[in-house]
Design a protein around this motif. Structure first.
Motif, short mmCIF file in Angstrom:
data_model
loop_
_atom_site.label_atom_id
_atom_site.label_comp_id
_atom_site.label_asym_id
_atom_site.label_seq_id
_atom_site.Cartn_x
_atom_site.Cartn_y
_atom_site.Cartn_z
N ARG A 85 -19.97 31.37 35.10
CA ARG A 85 -21.01 32.07 35.86
C ARG A 85 -20.64 32.22 37.34
O ARG A 85 -21.09 33.16 38.00
N HIS A 127 -17.19 37.47 37.96
CA HIS A 127 -18.40 37.39 37.15
C HIS A 127 -19.65 37.50 38.02
O HIS A 127 -20.66 38.09 37.60
N LYS A 164 -22.32 40.60 37.55
CA LYS A 164 -23.76 40.36 37.39
C LYS A 164 -24.54 41.18 38.40
O LYS A 164 -25.57 41.79 38.07
N ASP A 199 -22.48 31.05 26.89
CA ASP A 199 -23.31 30.91 28.09
C ASP A 199 -23.20 32.15 28.97
O ASP A 199 -24.21 32.69 29.44
N PHE A 200 -21.97 32.62 29.18
CA PHE A 200 -21.76 33.71 30.12
C PHE A 200 -22.40 35.02 29.66
O PHE A 200 -23.04 35.73 30.46
N TYR A 230 -26.08 34.94 30.18
CA TYR A 230 -26.38 35.02 31.62
C TYR A 230 -26.17 36.44 32.14
O TYR A 230 -27.01 36.99 32.85
N ILE A 255 -27.86 26.17 36.36
CA ILE A 255 -27.13 25.92 35.11
C ILE A 255 -27.63 24.59 34.57
O ILE A 255 -26.96 23.55 34.63
#
Length: 339
Positions: free
Chosen positions: A126, A131, A135, A190-191, A194, A312
């Motif tokens: 993240r 990344h 986002k 997870d990524f 997110y 997180i």
């Protein structure tokens, strides 16, 4: 302000290359203790950074005045160490996967809540600059709705990374529980959640051991994900990318495509349907061969110093674990698994 007194449980590669040096660089931290069953390994860290070496984490919790711990150990120890530290009133940063079962993860979260301490999971994907930029672009809305995607994480395997090489715990099922999916797949589960601000609704998977001889843990996985939004895509985790390892993600959207880390690893490329191409070179993603600051340690320390719950969180870590456990269930049953 008094410095945060930190202990590190486990002095292997992730501790030596990321956690410990990043704590040492943080002005708010004092490293006071290191635990490893290989006491010489813990002593090596003391020689470099100060503090005291212990053969067990229990000794640290019984003898040291500390505020926080990093759990950098084989996967099967994440839950018991985290719970013990939380019950002792310490904030915990635990490596991924946070746990090997849903029950363990829930117990870790409960222990942190009960003792009013923070629990953070080391999902550094993240925080990597490409990344973060991706986002930002996606949240701006310029690309519209994400329709399909692929996200991949692969390298040659832990033997080149672990301090124990081919004899690493990563290959021992009783300690690792899971292989490439626990090492790399959970990062991507997870990524993608997110990045898309979405949850995985269904997963179907092929997971196996294709090339790492003498181990019972998986070295490759290819998963098909359907998100709650309806977007569908693939997640790949591999320990057999012996040349040209991959940490890239591509999103095909209503208004164009976004490519993250597909060329040199430091860029985000946006190709819009009107012919516009935008390239953002925003900084490297960390690799086993080239370490750059993860951002995880600074984020953990900032949570403690500002009394702000980490983004997180244990709850986020649990959601990522549920995806990979669903993938293993799909492999076992041959069915699509609803999460």
């Amino acid at each position: 302000m008094n410095k945060i007194k930190v202990a590190v449980f486990g002095c292997g590669a992730i501790a030596q290359r990321r956690h410990i040096p990043e704590y040492a660089e943080n002005e708010h931290v004092e490293l006071v203790a290191f635990a490893d069953p290989n006491l010489e390994r813990a002593q090596e860290m003391v020689d470099l950074y100060g503090g005291k070496a212990y053969a067990s984490y229990e000794e640290i919790l019984a003898n040291e005045e500390i505020d926080a711990v990093s759990v950098c150990t084989p996967n099967y120890l994440h839950a018991p160490m985290t719970i013990a530290a939380a019950n002792a009133g310490k904030h915990v940063l635990v490596e991924k996967p946070m746990a090997c079962s849903i029950e363990e993860a829930e117990q870790m979260i409960e222990a942190a809540q009960k003792n009013n301490v923070y629990l953070m999971v080391g999902h550094n994907q993240r925080l990597m600059p490409p990344h973060v930029k991706a986002k930002e672009i996606l949240d701006s809305g310029k690309l519209g709705k994400v329709l399909t995607f692929r996200t991949s994480f692969g390298h040659p395997g832990p033997e080149a990374w672990s301090v124990d090489g081919a004899d690493s715990w990563f290959f021992r099922k009783e300690e690792a529980i899971m292989g490439a999916m626990g090492d790399l797949g959970v990062h991507k589960s997870d990524f993608i959640r997110y990045l898309l601000n979405d949850e995985v609704a269904d997963v179907a998977s092929f997971i196996g051991t294709l090339h790492k001889e003498g181990t019972e843990v998986d070295d490759n996985a290819t998963c098909l994900l359907r998100m709650k939004s309806g977007a569908i895509g693939t997640l790949v985790a591999s320990w057999t990318q012996y040349k040209g390892g991959d940490n890239s993600t591509i999103l095909w959207c209503e208004n164009g495509v976004m490519k993250i880390g597909t060329v040199h690893g430091n860029e985000v490329i946006v190709e819009l349907t009107d012919g516009t191409v935008e390239t953002y070179e925003v900084g490297m993603m960390s690799t086993n061969e080239k370490q750059v600051p993860s951002g995880v340690i600074d984020a953990f320390v900032e949570s403690i110093t500002t009394n702000t719950p980490p983004t997180i969180s244990g709850e986020e870590g649990l959601r990522a674990v549920k995806v990979i456990l669903g993938a293993f269930e799909s492999q076992k049953t041959g069915r699509v698994v609803q999460l």
